[in-house]
Enzyme design. Structure first.
Site, PDB file in Angstrom:
ATOM      1  N   LYS A   9      -7.953  -4.753  -9.232  1.00 13.61           N
ATOM      2  CA  LYS A   9      -7.225  -3.528 -10.121  1.00 13.61           C
ATOM      3  C   LYS A   9      -8.636  -2.466 -10.068  1.00 13.61           C
ATOM      4  O   LYS A   9      -9.597  -2.934  -9.791  1.00 13.61           O
ATOM      5  CB  LYS A   9      -6.884  -3.771 -11.358  1.00 13.61           C
ATOM      6  CG  LYS A   9      -5.737  -4.618 -10.995  1.00 13.61           C
ATOM      7  CD  LYS A   9      -4.763  -4.835 -12.457  1.00 13.61           C
ATOM      8  CE  LYS A   9      -5.117  -6.092 -13.373  1.00 13.61           C
ATOM      9  NZ  LYS A   9      -4.032  -6.176 -14.363  1.00 13.61           N
ATOM     10  N   TYR A  49       5.389  -2.539 -12.352  1.00 17.93           N
ATOM     11  CA  TYR A  49       5.296  -3.039 -13.713  1.00 17.93           C
ATOM     12  C   TYR A  49       6.671  -2.694 -14.520  1.00 17.93           C
ATOM     13  O   TYR A  49       6.726  -2.683 -15.672  1.00 17.93           O
ATOM     14  CB  TYR A  49       4.145  -2.399 -14.664  1.00 17.93           C
ATOM     15  CG  TYR A  49       3.023  -3.199 -14.222  1.00 17.93           C
ATOM     16  CD1 TYR A  49       2.700  -4.584 -14.131  1.00 17.93           C
ATOM     17  CD2 TYR A  49       1.904  -2.379 -13.813  1.00 17.93           C
ATOM     18  CE1 TYR A  49       1.524  -4.836 -13.769  1.00 17.93           C
ATOM     19  CE2 TYR A  49       0.458  -2.794 -13.384  1.00 17.93           C
ATOM     20  CZ  TYR A  49       0.443  -4.335 -13.286  1.00 17.93           C
ATOM     21  OH  TYR A  49      -0.833  -4.746 -13.182  1.00 17.93           O
ATOM     22  N   ASN A 112      -8.384  -6.366 -16.727  1.00 18.36           N
ATOM     23  CA  ASN A 112      -8.595  -7.920 -16.214  1.00 18.36           C
ATOM     24  C   ASN A 112      -8.653  -8.319 -14.802  1.00 18.36           C
ATOM     25  O   ASN A 112      -8.673  -9.052 -14.488  1.00 18.36           O
ATOM     26  CB  ASN A 112      -7.547  -8.627 -16.960  1.00 18.36           C
ATOM     27  CG  ASN A 112      -6.151  -8.044 -16.532  1.00 18.36           C
ATOM     28  OD1 ASN A 112      -6.148  -7.281 -15.588  1.00 18.36           O
ATOM     29  ND2 ASN A 112      -5.030  -8.736 -17.208  1.00 18.36           N
ATOM     30  N   HIS A 115      -4.460  -8.768 -10.490  1.00 14.80           N
ATOM     31  CA  HIS A 115      -2.850  -9.167 -10.837  1.00 14.80           C
ATOM     32  C   HIS A 115      -2.523  -9.906  -9.841  1.00 14.80           C
ATOM     33  O   HIS A 115      -3.016  -9.772  -8.556  1.00 14.80           O
ATOM     34  CB  HIS A 115      -2.280  -7.788 -10.712  1.00 14.80           C
ATOM     35  CG  HIS A 115      -0.609  -8.131 -10.516  1.00 14.80           C
ATOM     36  ND1 HIS A 115       0.114  -8.198 -11.590  1.00 14.80           N
ATOM     37  CD2 HIS A 115       0.164  -8.456  -9.267  1.00 14.80           C
ATOM     38  CE1 HIS A 115       1.617  -8.762 -11.422  1.00 14.80           C
ATOM     39  NE2 HIS A 115       1.349  -8.718 -10.011  1.00 14.80           N
ATOM     40  N   GLU A 126       6.845  -8.148  -4.321  1.00 18.20           N
ATOM     41  CA  GLU A 126       5.592  -7.258  -4.659  1.00 18.20           C
ATOM     42  C   GLU A 126       4.900  -7.145  -3.071  1.00 18.20           C
ATOM     43  O   GLU A 126       4.535  -6.102  -2.769  1.00 18.20           O
ATOM     44  CB  GLU A 126       4.563  -8.023  -5.507  1.00 18.20           C
ATOM     45  CG  GLU A 126       5.111  -8.062  -6.780  1.00 18.20           C
ATOM     46  CD  GLU A 126       4.207  -8.880  -7.713  1.00 18.20           C
ATOM     47  OE1 GLU A 126       3.414  -9.435  -7.373  1.00 18.20           O
ATOM     48  OE2 GLU A 126       4.578  -8.877  -9.139  1.00 18.20           O
TER      49      GLU A 126
HETATM   50  P1  CMP Z   1      -1.198  -8.138 -14.862  1.00 20.39           P
HETATM   51  O1  CMP Z   1      -1.329  -9.614 -14.683  1.00 20.39           O
HETATM   52  O2  CMP Z   1      -1.421  -7.088 -13.912  1.00 20.39           O
HETATM   53  O3  CMP Z   1       0.060  -7.997 -15.811  1.00 20.39           O
HETATM   54  C1  CMP Z   1       0.553  -6.788 -16.638  1.00 20.39           C
HETATM   55  C2  CMP Z   1      -0.720  -5.996 -17.135  1.00 20.39           C
HETATM   56  O4  CMP Z   1      -0.656  -5.383 -18.165  1.00 20.39           O
HETATM   57  C3  CMP Z   1      -1.878  -7.237 -17.345  1.00 20.39           C
HETATM   58  O5  CMP Z   1      -2.131  -7.638 -16.141  1.00 20.39           O
HETATM   59  C4  CMP Z   1      -2.934  -6.387 -18.125  1.00 20.39           C
HETATM   60  O6  CMP Z   1      -3.418  -5.593 -17.367  1.00 20.39           O
HETATM   61  C5  CMP Z   1      -1.743  -5.483 -18.878  1.00 20.39           C
HETATM   62  N1  CMP Z   1      -1.581  -6.207 -20.355  1.00 20.39           N
HETATM   63  C6  CMP Z   1      -0.778  -7.258 -20.682  1.00 20.39           C
HETATM   64  N2  CMP Z   1      -0.474  -7.319 -21.899  1.00 20.39           N
HETATM   65  C7  CMP Z   1      -1.291  -6.346 -22.614  1.00 20.39           C
HETATM   66  C8  CMP Z   1      -1.588  -6.106 -23.837  1.00 20.39           C
HETATM   67  N3  CMP Z   1      -1.064  -6.639 -24.805  1.00 20.39           N
HETATM   68  N4  CMP Z   1      -2.302  -4.980 -23.976  1.00 20.39           N
HETATM   69  C9  CMP Z   1      -2.787  -4.217 -22.875  1.00 20.39           C
HETATM   70  N5  CMP Z   1      -2.498  -4.360 -21.788  1.00 20.39           N
HETATM   71  C10 CMP Z   1      -1.758  -5.569 -21.521  1.00 20.39           C
END
Ligand code: CMP
Length: 138
Positions: A9, A49, A112, A115, A126
């Site tokens: 990301k 998403y 984070n 993904h 995906e």
């Molecule tokens: P990802 O695994 O890409 O799947 C959904 C994404 O939404 C997640 O990683 C985070 O980047 C984001 N995300 C999920 N939960 C939250 C949250 N509570 N607050 C902010 N971002 C979130």
């Protein structure tokens, strides 16, 4: 052999952690079956998403995921979906176990780094979304 979709990301690209993250996957024994850099548009973000579009955090998630280029990767190997999910750690990086990518390299719930597909069904969807020319090859 199973395939899964990983996105490095915007924070992974900006922090120059793509090599470190790919090194971990390759050291584990997974193969890079395809790789491309792209900008995620708001339209693509809403499809990718779709399960999160109505959640309160979605507007900030869309802002983040479209903020700079991402690297999309198809990883291939035995039980690739489960193995990669284990290697990346919990969504909230502050809670992620040491030894995982998020646990070692990130601290945020949103930023984070990676993904990864959560099931073989999501992986198929995906992979088709990010690598349209791979259709019917999985
Ligand atoms: P990802 O695994 O890409 O799947 C959904 C994404 O939404 C997640 O990683 C985070 O980047 C984001 N995300 C999920 N939960 C939250 C949250 N509570 N607050 C902010 N971002 C979130």
């Amino acid at each position: 052999m199973e395939k899964t979709l990983v996105l490095l990301k915007p924070d992974a690209v900006v922090r120059k952690l793509c090599g470190e993250i790919l090194r971990r996957f390759e050291n584990k024994g997974l193969n890079i079956a395809d790789i491309r850099m792209l900008n995620i548009t708001p339209e693509l973000a809403r499809i990718h998403y779709s399960e999160h579009v109505n959640k309160p955090f979605y507007p900030d998630l869309e802002k983040y995921i479209t903020s700079s280029p991402v690297v999309a990767v198809i990883l291939e190997g035995e039980s690739a979906v489960a193995v990669v999910r284990k290697m990346i750690g919990s969504t909230n990086a502050a809670d992620a176990e040491s030894g995982t990518i998020r646990g070692d390299l990130a601290l945020s719930n949103r930023q984070n780094l990676v993904h990864a597909s959560d099931s073989s069904q999501s992986a198929k969807r995906e992979i088709e979304l990010f690598f349209p020319n791979q259709k019917n090859l999985n």
